[in-house]
Design a protein around this motif. Sequence first.
Motif, short mmCIF file in Angstrom:
data_model
loop_
_atom_site.label_atom_id
_atom_site.label_comp_id
_atom_site.label_asym_id
_atom_site.label_seq_id
_atom_site.Cartn_x
_atom_site.Cartn_y
_atom_site.Cartn_z
N ILE A 103 1.06 -3.95 2.36
CA ILE A 103 2.41 -3.78 1.84
C ILE A 103 3.29 -3.01 2.82
CG2 ILE A 103 3.79 -2.88 -0.06
CD1 ILE A 103 1.93 -5.11 -0.92
N GLY A 104 2.87 -1.80 3.17
CA GLY A 104 3.72 -0.93 3.98
C GLY A 104 4.09 -1.49 5.33
N CYS A 105 3.13 -2.12 6.01
CA CYS A 105 3.37 -2.62 7.36
C CYS A 105 3.90 -4.04 7.41
CB CYS A 105 2.08 -2.56 8.18
SG CYS A 105 1.39 -0.91 8.35
N PHE A 106 3.84 -4.75 6.27
CA PHE A 106 4.22 -6.16 6.33
C PHE A 106 5.18 -6.58 5.21
CE2 PHE A 106 3.92 -10.67 6.66
CZ PHE A 106 3.60 -10.91 7.98
N VAL A 123 8.27 -2.53 -4.72
CA VAL A 123 7.12 -2.82 -3.88
C VAL A 123 6.38 -1.53 -3.51
CG1 VAL A 123 8.12 -2.69 -1.54
CG2 VAL A 123 6.37 -4.39 -2.05
N CYS A 124 7.08 -0.41 -3.46
CA CYS A 124 6.42 0.88 -3.20
C CYS A 124 5.52 1.27 -4.36
CB CYS A 124 7.46 1.97 -2.95
SG CYS A 124 8.46 1.74 -1.47
N ASN A 199 3.35 4.18 11.96
CA ASN A 199 2.25 3.56 11.22
C ASN A 199 2.18 2.05 11.42
OD1 ASN A 199 0.11 3.76 9.09
ND2 ASN A 199 1.52 2.36 8.06
N ALA A 200 3.31 1.36 11.35
CA ALA A 200 3.30 -0.10 11.47
C ALA A 200 2.70 -0.53 12.81
CB ALA A 200 4.71 -0.66 11.30
N ALA A 265 -4.61 -4.03 6.23
CA ALA A 265 -5.05 -3.69 7.59
C ALA A 265 -6.33 -2.87 7.59
CB ALA A 265 -3.94 -2.92 8.31
N MET A 266 -6.62 -2.16 6.48
CA MET A 266 -7.83 -1.35 6.43
C MET A 266 -9.06 -2.18 6.08
SD MET A 266 -6.80 1.52 7.39
CE MET A 266 -8.37 2.38 7.19
N GLY A 267 -8.89 -3.45 5.66
CA GLY A 267 -10.03 -4.29 5.32
C GLY A 267 -11.03 -4.41 6.46
#
Length: 307
Positions: A103-106, A123-124, A199-200, A265-267
């Motif tokens: 969510i946050g990066c994309f 979305v947040c 972060n992104a 991304a953490m997957g």
Amino acid sequence: MATVFIKVAAFVSIIVAGYYAGRSSKLGRGTGNVLSKIVFNLTLPCAVIHAFGAAEFTLNLLWLFVVAAVFNFVAYGAMLVATRHSERAARVYYLCNICGYNIGCFALPFVQAFFPPAQAVAVCLFDAGNSLMMSGGTYALTSVIASEEPVEHPLRLAAKRLFSSVTVDAYLVLVAMALLRIPVPQAVVQFTEPMANANAFLAMFMLGLVTNLHVDAQKASRLVRLLGARLAFNVLFTAVILLALPFAPSVKAIVCMAVWAPVGAMGPVFTMWCHGDHGLAGFANAISVVVAVVAMTGIVLATGAMG
């Protein structure tokens, strides 16, 4: 529209740069693991705090926290049952990547480009519920369920690993503050901004580092099964959002975009920490980016939303 495609192209370029950097000798071994810990413990929590501090919430939207958590638990639980007879490596791969959304990066840049801030905050809140699994829960549960050694007190260990996640803790505190109508101090928002902005880039670069594009027939089969399962859940959850959730059409469109976001991304990082095939997980993540671009752009065009 051009702004969104430029942002997406930038994200994809960062992933590609990370991929080639990981295959050169310039960064050395173990860079992906070190970078994942920086993202997991520093930049991602700061991005969460900054997003909450810059947004305004209404109480009815807080239900999106519950919706996201339920979606994640349903997908994880279904895969848990489906892989009960699978070998450990395959089970780790599936469990670490079946749920969770980037969510946050994309998704957030997409939403911000087409919807006003008062609506984009949805979305947040969805990401807050998403974080229970994506920012620690998936790793906590999978590391216990698919442990290489017998585990005493598995629930206690899973809870310990979950609540040792800085991001999960930050989300829980921030949601509680939102319920109590306690604003995030502007000094905190300003302090976290530089790290939140990093972060992104770091998350996308890290994804490229752990991606492996070379797969054999067995791995290709696992890749197709994972992406097929996620696609099926995306269709199911989209139907639930459109037919069952009591929100305005614009909010429904935003939540639909969230569930079509790429694999978190953490997957691949959780797969790596559980000693699974993180290279294949990274490949699945990269493909899901392409699917997300098509699906999320389609949702924007279908709703006619313009920010």
